[in-house]
Write a protein that holds these residues in place. Structure first.
Motif, PDB file in Angstrom:
ATOM      1  N   LEU A  17       0.819  -1.216   0.000  1.00  0.00           N
ATOM      2  CA  LEU A  17       0.000   0.000   0.000  1.00  0.00           C
ATOM      3  C   LEU A  17       0.851   1.263   0.000  1.00  0.00           C
ATOM      4  CD1 LEU A  17      -2.665  -1.055   2.655  1.00  0.00           C
ATOM      5  CD2 LEU A  17      -2.834  -1.175   0.161  1.00  0.00           C
ATOM      6  N   GLY A  18       2.080   1.156   0.481  1.00  0.00           N
ATOM      7  CA  GLY A  18       2.969   2.315   0.480  1.00  0.00           C
ATOM      8  C   GLY A  18       3.788   2.438   1.738  1.00  0.00           C
ATOM      9  N   LEU A  19       4.685   3.380   1.713  1.00  0.00           N
ATOM     10  CA  LEU A  19       5.574   3.660   2.841  1.00  0.00           C
ATOM     11  C   LEU A  19       4.795   4.311   3.974  1.00  0.00           C
ATOM     12  CD1 LEU A  19       8.563   3.901   3.890  1.00  0.00           C
ATOM     13  CD2 LEU A  19       8.519   6.211   2.957  1.00  0.00           C
ATOM     14  N   VAL A  20       5.059   3.855   5.188  1.00  0.00           N
ATOM     15  CA  VAL A  20       4.497   4.488   6.379  1.00  0.00           C
ATOM     16  C   VAL A  20       5.645   4.776   7.336  1.00  0.00           C
ATOM     17  CG1 VAL A  20       2.158   3.561   6.208  1.00  0.00           C
ATOM     18  CG2 VAL A  20       3.914   2.197   7.334  1.00  0.00           C
ATOM     19  N   LYS A  21       5.493   5.855   8.109  1.00  0.00           N
ATOM     20  CA  LYS A  21       6.556   6.218   9.030  1.00  0.00           C
ATOM     21  C   LYS A  21       5.982   6.894  10.259  1.00  0.00           C
ATOM     22  CE  LYS A  21       6.147  10.153   6.561  1.00  0.00           C
ATOM     23  NZ  LYS A  21       4.743  10.076   6.154  1.00  0.00           N
ATOM     24  N   GLY A  22       6.791   6.900  11.293  1.00  0.00           N
ATOM     25  CA  GLY A  22       6.468   7.615  12.517  1.00  0.00           C
ATOM     26  C   GLY A  22       7.741   8.228  13.048  1.00  0.00           C
ATOM     27  N   THR A  23       7.659   9.460  13.519  1.00  0.00           N
ATOM     28  CA  THR A  23       8.844  10.124  14.051  1.00  0.00           C
ATOM     29  C   THR A  23       8.514  10.826  15.356  1.00  0.00           C
ATOM     30  OG1 THR A  23       8.417  12.194  12.872  1.00  0.00           O
ATOM     31  CG2 THR A  23       9.788  10.568  11.743  1.00  0.00           C
ATOM     32  N   ILE A  24       9.552  11.052  16.138  1.00  0.00           N
ATOM     33  CA  ILE A  24       9.453  11.837  17.356  1.00  0.00           C
ATOM     34  C   ILE A  24      10.820  12.467  17.605  1.00  0.00           C
ATOM     35  CG2 ILE A  24       9.944   9.821  18.794  1.00  0.00           C
ATOM     36  CD1 ILE A  24       8.282  11.157  21.030  1.00  0.00           C
ATOM     37  N   VAL A  25      10.807  13.686  18.091  1.00  0.00           N
ATOM     38  CA  VAL A  25      12.040  14.327  18.549  1.00  0.00           C
ATOM     39  C   VAL A  25      11.919  14.428  20.059  1.00  0.00           C
ATOM     40  CG1 VAL A  25      13.468  16.399  18.518  1.00  0.00           C
ATOM     41  CG2 VAL A  25      12.380  15.599  16.407  1.00  0.00           C
ATOM     42  N   GLN A  26      12.830  13.766  20.746  1.00  0.00           N
ATOM     43  CA  GLN A  26      12.805  13.668  22.204  1.00  0.00           C
ATOM     44  C   GLN A  26      13.978  14.464  22.773  1.00  0.00           C
ATOM     45  OE1 GLN A  26      10.483  11.443  23.678  1.00  0.00           O
ATOM     46  NE2 GLN A  26      11.067  12.069  25.716  1.00  0.00           N
ATOM     47  N   THR A  27      13.710  15.209  23.834  1.00  0.00           N
ATOM     48  CA  THR A  27      14.784  15.958  24.482  1.00  0.00           C
ATOM     49  C   THR A  27      15.188  15.296  25.781  1.00  0.00           C
ATOM     50  OG1 THR A  27      13.245  17.377  25.681  1.00  0.00           O
ATOM     51  CG2 THR A  27      14.006  18.152  23.528  1.00  0.00           C
ATOM     52  N   ALA A  91      17.152  14.240  20.283  1.00  0.00           N
ATOM     53  CA  ALA A  91      17.361  13.163  19.321  1.00  0.00           C
ATOM     54  C   ALA A  91      16.057  12.854  18.602  1.00  0.00           C
ATOM     55  CB  ALA A  91      17.865  11.906  20.029  1.00  0.00           C
ATOM     56  N   GLU A  92      16.176  12.553  17.317  1.00  0.00           N
ATOM     57  CA  GLU A  92      15.023  12.125  16.539  1.00  0.00           C
ATOM     58  C   GLU A  92      15.060  10.604  16.438  1.00  0.00           C
ATOM     59  OE1 GLU A  92      13.115  12.702  12.102  1.00  0.00           O
ATOM     60  OE2 GLU A  92      15.282  12.516  12.301  1.00  0.00           O
ATOM     61  N   VAL A  93      13.905   9.977  16.621  1.00  0.00           N
ATOM     62  CA  VAL A  93      13.760   8.542  16.378  1.00  0.00           C
ATOM     63  C   VAL A  93      12.718   8.397  15.283  1.00  0.00           C
ATOM     64  CG1 VAL A  93      13.028   6.331  17.345  1.00  0.00           C
ATOM     65  CG2 VAL A  93      14.411   7.886  18.724  1.00  0.00           C
ATOM     66  N   VAL A  94      13.040   7.583  14.279  1.00  0.00           N
ATOM     67  CA  VAL A  94      12.118   7.353  13.170  1.00  0.00           C
ATOM     68  C   VAL A  94      11.918   5.853  12.995  1.00  0.00           C
ATOM     69  CG1 VAL A  94      13.979   7.440  11.446  1.00  0.00           C
ATOM     70  CG2 VAL A  94      11.642   7.856  10.736  1.00  0.00           C
ATOM     71  N   ALA A  95      10.688   5.472  12.718  1.00  0.00           N
ATOM     72  CA  ALA A  95      10.336   4.092  12.389  1.00  0.00           C
ATOM     73  C   ALA A  95       9.659   4.136  11.023  1.00  0.00           C
ATOM     74  CB  ALA A  95       9.383   3.523  13.431  1.00  0.00           C
ATOM     75  N   TYR A  96      10.037   3.227  10.119  1.00  0.00           N
ATOM     76  CA  TYR A  96       9.385   3.211   8.815  1.00  0.00           C
ATOM     77  C   TYR A  96       9.356   1.800   8.246  1.00  0.00           C
ATOM     78  CZ  TYR A  96      14.208   3.443   7.070  1.00  0.00           C
ATOM     79  OH  TYR A  96      15.528   3.192   6.823  1.00  0.00           O
TER      80      TYR A  96
END
Length: 104
Positions: A17-27, A91-96
Motif C-alpha cells: 500500500l505504500g511507505l508508512v513512518k512515525g517520528t518523534i524528537v525527544q529531548t 534526538a530524533e527517532v524514526v520508524a518506517y
C-alpha cells in the motif's frame, strides 16, 4: 497489526500500500543529564537514556501503525528504526516500513 522486519508475511499473499513512518524528537532532561555525566566517570549503561530512547521508539512505532491503519493495512513489513541528533540535547527517532494488505 502484524509488524515485521522481514520483507514478507509468512503464509500470506500481500499487496503493498505504500511507505508508512512515525517520528518523534525527544529531548533530554536535566536530571538525566546530571546522572549521565556522573555515569561517564565510572562507566556503564546510562539507563535514563536507554529508557528515553525506548519510549521514543514506542511513540514512533505507534505513529507508524496509525498511518498504516489509515491506509487499511493488515501488516507492516521491512520495519527499520533510526535515530540521530537533531540539535544539542535532542534526538530524533524514526520508524518506517511498507504497509501491506492481505490478498484474499
Amino acid at each position: 497489526m502484524k509488524l515485521l522486519s522481514i520483507e514478507y508475511v509468512p503464509g500470506q499473499e500481500i499487496e503493498a500500500l505504500g511507505l508508512v513512518k512515525g517520528t518523534i524528537v525527544q529531548t533530554k532532561n536535566v536530571g538525566r543529564d546530571i546522572m549521565a555525566g556522573m555515569k561517564t566517570l565510572v562507566g556503564g549503561e546510562i539507563s535514563g537514556y536507554t529508557q528515553m530512547l525506548n519510549e521514543a521508539r514506542q511513540v514512533a512505532t505507534k505513529r507508524m501503525v496509525d498511518e498504516a491503519k489509515e491506509l487499511g493495512a493488515d501488516a507492516i513489513i521491512g520495519i527499520t528504526y533510526g535515530s540521530s541528533q537533531v540539535m544539542s540535547g535532542a534526538a530524533e527517532v524514526v520508524a518506517y516500513g511498507t504497509a501491506v494488505k492481505y490478498k484474499n
